[in-house]
Design an enzyme around this catalytic site. Sequence first.
Site, mmCIF file in Angstrom:
data_model
loop_
_atom_site.group_PDB
_atom_site.id
_atom_site.type_symbol
_atom_site.label_atom_id
_atom_site.label_comp_id
_atom_site.label_asym_id
_atom_site.label_seq_id
_atom_site.Cartn_x
_atom_site.Cartn_y
_atom_site.Cartn_z
ATOM 1 N N CYS A 1 1.073 -1.325 -0.111
ATOM 2 C CA CYS A 1 -0.050 -0.038 0.072
ATOM 3 C C CYS A 1 0.976 1.126 -0.008
ATOM 4 O O CYS A 1 0.398 2.258 -0.099
ATOM 5 C CB CYS A 1 -0.850 0.159 1.021
ATOM 6 S SG CYS A 1 -0.283 -0.197 2.836
ATOM 7 N N CYS B 1 -2.870 -0.137 8.790
ATOM 8 C CA CYS B 1 -2.266 1.086 9.151
ATOM 9 C C CYS B 1 -1.809 1.256 10.687
ATOM 10 O O CYS B 1 -0.828 1.745 11.214
ATOM 11 C CB CYS B 1 -2.933 2.459 8.859
ATOM 12 S SG CYS B 1 -3.218 2.645 7.108
#
Length: 143
Positions: free
Chosen positions: A34, A103
């Site tokens: 990502c 995240c």
Amino acid sequence: MIYSEKVMEHFKNPRNVGEIKDANGVGEVGNPQCGDIMKIYLKVEDNIIKDVKFKTFGCGSAIASSSMATELIKGKSIEEAWDLTNKAVAEALDGLPPVKMHCSVLAEEAIHKAINDYRQRAGLEVLEIKTHSDHVHKEVHGE
């Protein structure tokens, strides 16, 4: 995607951004899938995290996770900081969308790397880091 107000707040006004020139613990992690890169700087004195800063290149959730994670470990002992989980970071942000949970995992791993860097410099035993970001990424993105 719907983000909580806390995620938006930490994204728009992130805490503890920057670097610590005389940091005695630095950890950097990245998720190539990502493109998020997170770097955490620690200033540890007498086993307490006196200061913590971060630099994150990534999406809003990565920035918010870094900001919240640094807030949660500031002033804590390195043992308490080590125990901070990605789930605790996500909960403190009032939740992250499932595709953004990785995240919070990056934030946990960056803190672990920074603490181990500090421990190594201080001549202490380096702790085992359990990486689970690849697993979380595959789970979420169905790879």
